[in-house]
Design a protein around this motif. Structure first.
Motif, PDB file in Angstrom:
ATOM      1  N   TYR A  20       1.698   3.976   3.356  1.00 37.42           N
ATOM      2  CA  TYR A  20       1.757   3.030   2.239  1.00 37.42           C
ATOM      3  C   TYR A  20       1.765   1.626   2.811  1.00 37.42           C
ATOM      4  CZ  TYR A  20       3.482   0.404  -1.771  1.00 37.42           C
ATOM      5  OH  TYR A  20       3.621  -0.509  -2.789  1.00 37.42           O
ATOM      6  N   PRO A  22       2.484  -1.945   1.586  1.00 37.51           N
ATOM      7  CA  PRO A  22       2.999  -2.690   0.437  1.00 37.51           C
ATOM      8  C   PRO A  22       2.187  -3.924   0.064  1.00 37.51           C
ATOM      9  CG  PRO A  22       4.778  -2.138   1.950  1.00 37.51           C
ATOM     10  CD  PRO A  22       3.491  -1.773   2.627  1.00 37.51           C
ATOM     11  N   SER A  23       1.716  -4.676   1.065  1.00 34.62           N
ATOM     12  CA  SER A  23       0.975  -5.912   0.771  1.00 34.62           C
ATOM     13  C   SER A  23      -0.337  -5.641   0.034  1.00 34.62           C
ATOM     14  CB  SER A  23       0.696  -6.687   2.061  1.00 34.62           C
ATOM     15  OG  SER A  23      -0.088  -5.905   2.944  1.00 34.62           O
ATOM     16  N   LYS A  25      -0.683  -2.679  -1.771  1.00 29.69           N
ATOM     17  CA  LYS A  25      -0.325  -1.722  -2.821  1.00 29.69           C
ATOM     18  C   LYS A  25      -1.232  -0.490  -2.748  1.00 29.69           C
ATOM     19  CE  LYS A  25       1.271  -5.428  -5.760  1.00 29.69           C
ATOM     20  NZ  LYS A  25       1.029  -6.202  -6.957  1.00 29.69           N
ATOM     21  N   PRO A  65       7.686   1.780  -5.596  1.00 31.20           N
ATOM     22  CA  PRO A  65       6.947   0.536  -5.374  1.00 31.20           C
ATOM     23  C   PRO A  65       5.572   0.630  -6.040  1.00 31.20           C
ATOM     24  CG  PRO A  65       7.138   1.789  -3.336  1.00 31.20           C
ATOM     25  CD  PRO A  65       7.935   2.509  -4.363  1.00 31.20           C
ATOM     26  N   PRO A  66       4.990  -0.508  -6.369  1.00 31.23           N
ATOM     27  CA  PRO A  66       3.700  -0.494  -7.068  1.00 31.23           C
ATOM     28  C   PRO A  66       2.574   0.088  -6.216  1.00 31.23           C
ATOM     29  CG  PRO A  66       4.271  -2.720  -6.393  1.00 31.23           C
ATOM     30  CD  PRO A  66       5.455  -1.855  -6.079  1.00 31.23           C
ATOM     31  N   VAL A  67       1.712   0.844  -6.876  1.00 31.84           N
ATOM     32  CA  VAL A  67       0.531   1.411  -6.232  1.00 31.84           C
ATOM     33  C   VAL A  67      -0.680   1.108  -7.116  1.00 31.84           C
ATOM     34  CG1 VAL A  67      -0.631   3.529  -5.486  1.00 31.84           C
ATOM     35  CG2 VAL A  67       1.830   3.275  -5.145  1.00 31.84           C
ATOM     36  N   GLU A  68      -1.651   0.419  -6.565  1.00 31.14           N
ATOM     37  CA  GLU A  68      -2.871   0.111  -7.311  1.00 31.14           C
ATOM     38  C   GLU A  68      -4.089   0.818  -6.724  1.00 31.14           C
ATOM     39  OE1 GLU A  68      -3.249  -4.132  -7.446  1.00 31.14           O
ATOM     40  OE2 GLU A  68      -1.535  -4.354  -8.807  1.00 31.14           O
TER      41      GLU A  68
END
Length: 124
Positions: A20, A22-23, A25, A65-68
């Motif tokens: 993953y 984060p920056s 997503k 955490p956000p996932v796009e």
């Protein structure tokens, strides 16, 4: 990144994404295969899990955490075989259909080869 699969009952264990970032997503799932086997099943299951588990609803409910973006990265000799190319193409077509489905909140849902990962990440 750990996450709770959609529909999991309280107390069931969590799953862990392979990678993953984060920056960006983005969730990266690695699928390595050197022998014949359930190639088409692996891809179909992974696509369906991505659509279900990384919906905005599931992310919010489980405080994830956000996932796009979600990408399946293929490596190993078996994926390169000419006899498996139609299975990969069929899975890519399925990914496009899933992406357009109202229940899919992902901006991208892709299947790529390991050699293409670096350039892929620059595009999202």
């Amino acid at each position: 990144m750990k996450y709770k699969p959609k529909g999991a009952v309280k107390g069931n264990g969590t799953k862990k994404a392979d990678h993953y970032i984060p920056s960006l997503k983005v969730v990266i799932e690695s699928k390595h295969q050197d022998s014949n086997g359930s190639i088409d099943q692996k891809l179909c299951t992974e696509l369906n899990d991505a659509r279900r588990n990384f919906s905005k609803e599931n992310i919010e409910q489980n405080h994830m955490p956000p996932v796009e973006h979600y990408v399946i990265v293929l490596s190993g000799k078996s994926w390169q075989k000419a006899t498996n190319q139609h299975k990969i193409e069929a899975a890519r077509e399925s990914a496009a259909i899933y992406r357009e489905h109202p229940s899919c909140d992902l901006k991208s849902l892709d299947i790529i080869f390991r050699d293409d990962l670096e350039s892929y990440l620059k595009t999202i």
